[in-house]
Design an enzyme around this catalytic site. Sequence first.
Site, PDB file in Angstrom:
ATOM      1  N   LYS A  84       5.206  -8.393  -8.932  1.00 18.12           N
ATOM      2  CA  LYS A  84       3.779  -8.711  -8.813  1.00 18.12           C
ATOM      3  C   LYS A  84       2.966  -8.153  -9.986  1.00 18.12           C
ATOM      4  O   LYS A  84       1.833  -8.566 -10.192  1.00 18.12           O
ATOM      5  CB  LYS A  84       3.215  -8.244  -7.469  1.00 18.12           C
ATOM      6  CG  LYS A  84       3.141  -6.757  -7.250  1.00 18.12           C
ATOM      7  CD  LYS A  84       2.563  -6.485  -5.855  1.00 18.12           C
ATOM      8  CE  LYS A  84       2.650  -5.048  -5.408  1.00 18.12           C
ATOM      9  NZ  LYS A  84       2.009  -4.055  -6.186  1.00 18.12           N
ATOM     10  N   ASP A  85       3.557  -7.234 -10.781  1.00 21.31           N
ATOM     11  CA  ASP A  85       2.855  -6.711 -11.964  1.00 21.31           C
ATOM     12  C   ASP A  85       2.989  -7.625 -13.185  1.00 21.31           C
ATOM     13  O   ASP A  85       2.287  -7.435 -14.179  1.00 21.31           O
ATOM     14  CB  ASP A  85       3.402  -5.321 -12.356  1.00 21.31           C
ATOM     15  CG  ASP A  85       3.082  -4.254 -11.316  1.00 21.31           C
ATOM     16  OD1 ASP A  85       2.116  -4.445 -10.545  1.00 21.31           O
ATOM     17  OD2 ASP A  85       3.804  -3.231 -11.277  1.00 21.31           O
ATOM     18  N   ARG A 132      -7.712  -8.495  -3.328  1.00 19.54           N
ATOM     19  CA  ARG A 132      -7.036  -9.419  -2.408  1.00 19.54           C
ATOM     20  C   ARG A 132      -6.985  -8.841  -0.996  1.00 19.54           C
ATOM     21  O   ARG A 132      -7.276  -9.533  -0.008  1.00 19.54           O
ATOM     22  CB  ARG A 132      -5.607  -9.679  -2.916  1.00 19.54           C
ATOM     23  CG  ARG A 132      -4.706 -10.414  -1.928  1.00 19.54           C
ATOM     24  CD  ARG A 132      -3.248 -10.399  -2.380  1.00 19.54           C
ATOM     25  NE  ARG A 132      -2.700  -9.056  -2.467  1.00 19.54           N
ATOM     26  CZ  ARG A 132      -2.272  -8.345  -1.426  1.00 19.54           C
ATOM     27  NH1 ARG A 132      -2.335  -8.830  -0.207  1.00 19.54           N
ATOM     28  NH2 ARG A 132      -1.773  -7.124  -1.606  1.00 19.54           N
ATOM     29  N   ARG A 133      -6.619  -7.560  -0.904  1.00 22.64           N
ATOM     30  CA  ARG A 133      -6.570  -6.930   0.423  1.00 22.64           C
ATOM     31  C   ARG A 133      -7.972  -6.787   1.002  1.00 22.64           C
ATOM     32  O   ARG A 133      -8.187  -7.016   2.191  1.00 22.64           O
ATOM     33  CB  ARG A 133      -5.891  -5.557   0.322  1.00 22.64           C
ATOM     34  CG  ARG A 133      -4.385  -5.637   0.086  1.00 22.64           C
ATOM     35  CD  ARG A 133      -3.754  -4.264  -0.119  1.00 22.64           C
ATOM     36  NE  ARG A 133      -2.311  -4.375  -0.291  1.00 22.64           N
ATOM     37  CZ  ARG A 133      -1.597  -3.584  -1.085  1.00 22.64           C
ATOM     38  NH1 ARG A 133      -2.186  -2.636  -1.803  1.00 22.64           N
ATOM     39  NH2 ARG A 133      -0.286  -3.738  -1.178  1.00 22.64           N
ATOM     40  N   ARG A 154      -7.157   4.492  -6.223  1.00 21.25           N
ATOM     41  CA  ARG A 154      -6.008   4.340  -7.119  1.00 21.25           C
ATOM     42  C   ARG A 154      -5.073   5.512  -6.866  1.00 21.25           C
ATOM     43  O   ARG A 154      -5.365   6.386  -6.084  1.00 21.25           O
ATOM     44  CB  ARG A 154      -6.463   4.336  -8.580  1.00 21.25           C
ATOM     45  CG  ARG A 154      -6.900   2.962  -9.043  1.00 21.25           C
ATOM     46  CD  ARG A 154      -6.738   2.813 -10.538  1.00 21.25           C
ATOM     47  NE  ARG A 154      -5.358   2.908 -10.959  1.00 21.25           N
ATOM     48  CZ  ARG A 154      -4.981   2.994 -12.231  1.00 21.25           C
ATOM     49  NH1 ARG A 154      -5.871   3.009 -13.185  1.00 21.25           N
ATOM     50  NH2 ARG A 154      -3.707   3.070 -12.549  1.00 21.25           N
ATOM     51  N   ARG A 160      -2.339   8.199  -2.159  1.00 22.21           N
ATOM     52  CA  ARG A 160      -3.028   7.284  -1.247  1.00 22.21           C
ATOM     53  C   ARG A 160      -2.868   7.719   0.208  1.00 22.21           C
ATOM     54  O   ARG A 160      -3.834   7.725   0.971  1.00 22.21           O
ATOM     55  CB  ARG A 160      -2.510   5.854  -1.462  1.00 22.21           C
ATOM     56  CG  ARG A 160      -2.920   5.320  -2.827  1.00 22.21           C
ATOM     57  CD  ARG A 160      -2.322   3.957  -3.108  1.00 22.21           C
ATOM     58  NE  ARG A 160      -2.609   3.581  -4.500  1.00 22.21           N
ATOM     59  CZ  ARG A 160      -2.955   2.372  -4.883  1.00 22.21           C
ATOM     60  NH1 ARG A 160      -3.079   1.399  -4.019  1.00 22.21           N
ATOM     61  NH2 ARG A 160      -3.187   2.120  -6.153  1.00 22.21           N
ATOM     62  N   CYS A 247     -10.238 -20.066 -11.280  1.00 14.89           N
ATOM     63  CA  CYS A 247     -11.144 -19.171 -10.559  1.00 14.89           C
ATOM     64  C   CYS A 247     -10.690 -17.737 -10.722  1.00 14.89           C
ATOM     65  O   CYS A 247      -9.534 -17.473 -11.016  1.00 14.89           O
ATOM     66  CB  CYS A 247     -11.231 -19.568  -9.081  1.00 14.89           C
ATOM     67  SG  CYS A 247     -10.034 -18.812  -7.999  1.00 14.89           S
TER      68      CYS A 247
END
Length: 322
Positions: A84-85, A132-133, A154, A160, A247
């Site tokens: 995903k990176d 997104r989350r 971050r 986290r 977009c």
Amino acid sequence: MNDTSMRPLRLGTRRSKLAMAQSGQVAEAVRQLTGRPVELVEITTYGDVSRESLAQIGGTGVFVSALRDALLAGEIDFAVHSLKDLPTAQPDELALAAVPPREDPRDVLIARDGLTFQELPAGARIGTGSPRRMAQLNAWARELGKEIETVPIRGNIDTRIGFVAKGELDAVVLAAAGLSRIGRSAEVTQFLETDAVLPAPGQGALAIECAMTNAPLAATLAELDDPYTRAAVTAERSLLAALEAGCSAPVGALADLLADGQIVTEMRLRGVVGTTDGKTLVQLSTTGPVPSSSEEAVAMGRELAAAMLDKGAAGLMGERAL
């Protein structure tokens, strides 16, 4: 045999605990395939040292470019990335040699007192660095008739989870795969079903890259490839690429393989794009035969993206200048 056949293969990796864990797993698989030693080469990327939010520094590529530079310079033989990176455009000089079988692609909640998302009180503070989350969590809360506060954070997994342990946040949202790879799945209080929160395109999958010029290594690494995972993430990333052109809103996507008994018969691709406050989401899905080529997977993603843009995805966060 020349003496290079037993020279250790150099595997480039980021330094985070998660990157080291996933690179260690790949290194072991490559050792077993080749009989050659594999040494990890730790590389610091811009995304690791910058304190800015990922949205500010550009998100895509910030964890990848230093590893790719090392590959092109011949300092390492191959690299492992969280898929995903990876930016959606693949450089011509580098081969995406393998996409191994994917871990659980879902997001998870780690909340205080073992709470689920539905049990969190109104006004709960939920940490995530991902627009997104944020979009999907806010939309879900609204469906449940409550407001939450999404707090940008971050840091690595320890940092986290620490926000919740210290009581600074009620919950954080992380990727299931990362927690699994570092052995911390037991701390999850809820796996977020994909009907509520679609993951990032490619989430839970790894990408193994090497230089195009190293054909023998690329052929060896290809043995670690999982064709179903590759088809799924190719469709997801094609959707992302097509939406990125039209977009700038945060995108979630997931391709599932639908099986009839033991036989995989179809692939369903779902996509979501929305405003971070969750007030407007465009969610669509499409189902078709499992793509038998990269081109078919790309076409599936493009078609769904076009339908989403028709439904107003482009207008969600302002038109992006092309």
